[in-house]
Design an enzyme around this catalytic site. Structure first.
Site, PDB file in Angstrom:
ATOM      1  N   ASN A 146       0.864  -1.175   0.000  1.00 44.45           N
ATOM      2  CA  ASN A 146       0.000   0.000   0.000  1.00 44.45           C
ATOM      3  C   ASN A 146       0.906   1.232   0.000  1.00 44.45           C
ATOM      4  O   ASN A 146       1.500   1.563   1.017  1.00 44.45           O
ATOM      5  CB  ASN A 146      -0.886  -0.040   1.252  1.00 44.45           C
ATOM      6  CG  ASN A 146      -1.689   1.234   1.442  1.00 44.45           C
ATOM      7  OD1 ASN A 146      -1.760   2.071   0.530  1.00 44.45           O
ATOM      8  ND2 ASN A 146      -2.281   1.395   2.610  1.00 44.45           N
ATOM      9  N   LYS A 152       0.137   4.264  -0.285  1.00 44.70           N
ATOM     10  CA  LYS A 152      -0.497   5.459   0.298  1.00 44.70           C
ATOM     11  C   LYS A 152      -0.273   6.682  -0.606  1.00 44.70           C
ATOM     12  O   LYS A 152      -0.299   6.549  -1.822  1.00 44.70           O
ATOM     13  CB  LYS A 152       0.026   5.675   1.728  1.00 44.70           C
ATOM     14  CG  LYS A 152      -0.129   4.404   2.570  1.00 44.70           C
ATOM     15  CD  LYS A 152       0.074   4.603   4.037  1.00 44.70           C
ATOM     16  CE  LYS A 152      -0.113   3.265   4.746  1.00 44.70           C
ATOM     17  NZ  LYS A 152      -0.021   3.358   6.187  1.00 44.70           N
ATOM     18  N   HIS A 164      -9.445   0.879   4.804  1.00 43.79           N
ATOM     19  CA  HIS A 164      -8.182   1.117   5.506  1.00 43.79           C
ATOM     20  C   HIS A 164      -8.439   2.057   6.686  1.00 43.79           C
ATOM     21  O   HIS A 164      -9.269   2.967   6.592  1.00 43.79           O
ATOM     22  CB  HIS A 164      -7.155   1.720   4.546  1.00 43.79           C
ATOM     23  CG  HIS A 164      -5.789   1.743   5.140  1.00 43.79           C
ATOM     24  ND1 HIS A 164      -5.398   2.702   6.043  1.00 43.79           N
ATOM     25  CD2 HIS A 164      -4.746   0.889   5.009  1.00 43.79           C
ATOM     26  CE1 HIS A 164      -4.160   2.438   6.427  1.00 43.79           C
ATOM     27  NE2 HIS A 164      -3.741   1.347   5.812  1.00 43.79           N
ATOM     28  N   GLU A 216      -5.558  -5.121  10.515  1.00 45.02           N
ATOM     29  CA  GLU A 216      -4.578  -4.073  10.753  1.00 45.02           C
ATOM     30  C   GLU A 216      -4.882  -3.346  12.057  1.00 45.02           C
ATOM     31  O   GLU A 216      -5.695  -2.401  12.073  1.00 45.02           O
ATOM     32  CB  GLU A 216      -4.595  -3.067   9.595  1.00 45.02           C
ATOM     33  CG  GLU A 216      -4.230  -3.681   8.253  1.00 45.02           C
ATOM     34  CD  GLU A 216      -3.633  -2.641   7.318  1.00 45.02           C
ATOM     35  OE1 GLU A 216      -2.514  -2.847   6.870  1.00 45.02           O
ATOM     36  OE2 GLU A 216      -4.299  -1.619   7.071  1.00 45.02           O
ATOM     37  N   GLY A 246       2.249   2.155  10.827  1.00 44.50           N
ATOM     38  CA  GLY A 246       3.183   3.263  10.697  1.00 44.50           C
ATOM     39  C   GLY A 246       3.870   3.653  11.992  1.00 44.50           C
ATOM     40  O   GLY A 246       4.491   4.709  12.075  1.00 44.50           O
TER      41      GLY A 246
HETATM   42  P1  PGA Z   1       2.743   0.220   7.705  1.00 42.38           P
HETATM   43  O1  PGA Z   1       1.306   0.430   7.046  1.00 42.38           O
HETATM   44  O2  PGA Z   1       3.311  -1.060   7.128  1.00 42.38           O
HETATM   45  O3  PGA Z   1       3.547   1.431   7.286  1.00 42.38           O
HETATM   46  O4  PGA Z   1       2.551   0.124   9.164  1.00 42.38           O
HETATM   47  C1  PGA Z   1       0.435  -0.649   6.862  1.00 42.38           C
HETATM   48  C2  PGA Z   1      -0.836  -0.177   6.220  1.00 42.38           C
HETATM   49  O5  PGA Z   1      -1.243   0.952   6.485  1.00 42.38           O
HETATM   50  O6  PGA Z   1      -1.465  -0.902   5.429  1.00 42.38           O
END
Ligand code: PGA
Length: 252
Positions: free
Chosen positions: A9, A11, A95, A167, A173
């Protein structure tokens, strides 16, 4: 046996140039490897350029969001049919950054999932609890509600085109990954819920990805858990070497 599925992802990161380069590197490294399913989900404007880079390759294309209407006067929105048209096979729905940053409700996400499936897209449907909810021992209740309402009206046949992503919001993050025990418990709960909403066969078939600070050094441990069928990767999906290390961890 459920195949492992690793999705990146991206983003709101990358430029047209870096998106194309990243997709090309991932696709070339995979060389049609069928042992693991891999998808990348770039921002909307780069879907076309990434679709071209992935043409004829095994890496699949996903989008990060869609509207629930086919077309219309919805300024700034993108329909599932448009995503299909540009070459997407998948779309991420629900998400936590959409749920909590843009106020998307279970009811709205349910409409989006139905519209995406009707347009022939497969859906990566995200669920997960906030830190305060985990600390208040409400994780299962939150997942239960998100699944019951988010998947309402979807048939077991449609669930063959749905991937779930667990998640935990506190892990996204933040570098705070769920422990193997936390991840397995949540995934097993989700699979049990699917058995209740549908049947044992559907529950056994649906892939459940883990997402939240998945990195090269924790991916193998997470994906070796019995109910973890892959990963939805944010930050580490923006660097080809890190993403490919996670893909390799899925191959085992
Ligand atoms: P991350 O994000 O791996 O940066 O924690 C995961 C996501 O938001 O799908």
């Amino acid at each position: 046996m459920r195949p492992k599925f690793v999705a990146g992802n991206w983003k709101m990161y990358t430029s047209a140039g870096t998106a194309k380069a990243l997709a090309t590197t991932v696709a070339m490294s995979m060389k049609g490897d069928k042992r693991v399913m891999v998808a990348v989900c770039p921002p909307f404007p780069w879907l076309g350029v990434v679709a071209s880079a992935l043409d004829g390759m095994s890496v699949m294309l996903g989008a990060q969001n869609c509207h629930f209407e086919k077309e219309g006067a919805y300024t700034g929105e993108v329909s599932p049919a448009m995503l299909r048209d540009v070459g997407c096979q998948y779309v991420i729905i629900g998400h936590s950054e959409r749920r909590h940053g843009f106020g998307e409700t279970d009811d709205l996400l349910n409409k989006k999932a139905k519209a995406a499936l009707a347009a022939g897209l497969k859906v990566i449907f995200c669920v997960g609890e906030l830190l305060a909810e985990r600390e208040a021992n409400q994780t299962e209740q939150v997942l239960d509600t998100q699944l019951t309402n988010g998947l309402a009206g979807l048939t077991s046949a449609q669930m063959h085109s749905v991937v779930l992503a667990y998640e935990p919001v506190w892990a996204i993050g933040t570098g705070k990954v769920a422990t193997p025990e936390q991840a397995q418990a949540a995934h097993a709960f989700i699979r049990g819920k699917l058995a209740g909403l549908y049947d044992a066969g559907t529950a056994a078939h649906v892939q459940i990805q883990y997402g939240g600070s998945v990195k090269a050094d924790n991916a193998a441990g997470l994906m070796s858990l019995p109910d973890v069928d892959g990963a939805l990767v944010g930050g580490a999906s923006l660097k080809a070497d890190q993403f490919l290390a996670i893909v390799n961890a899925a191959i085992g």
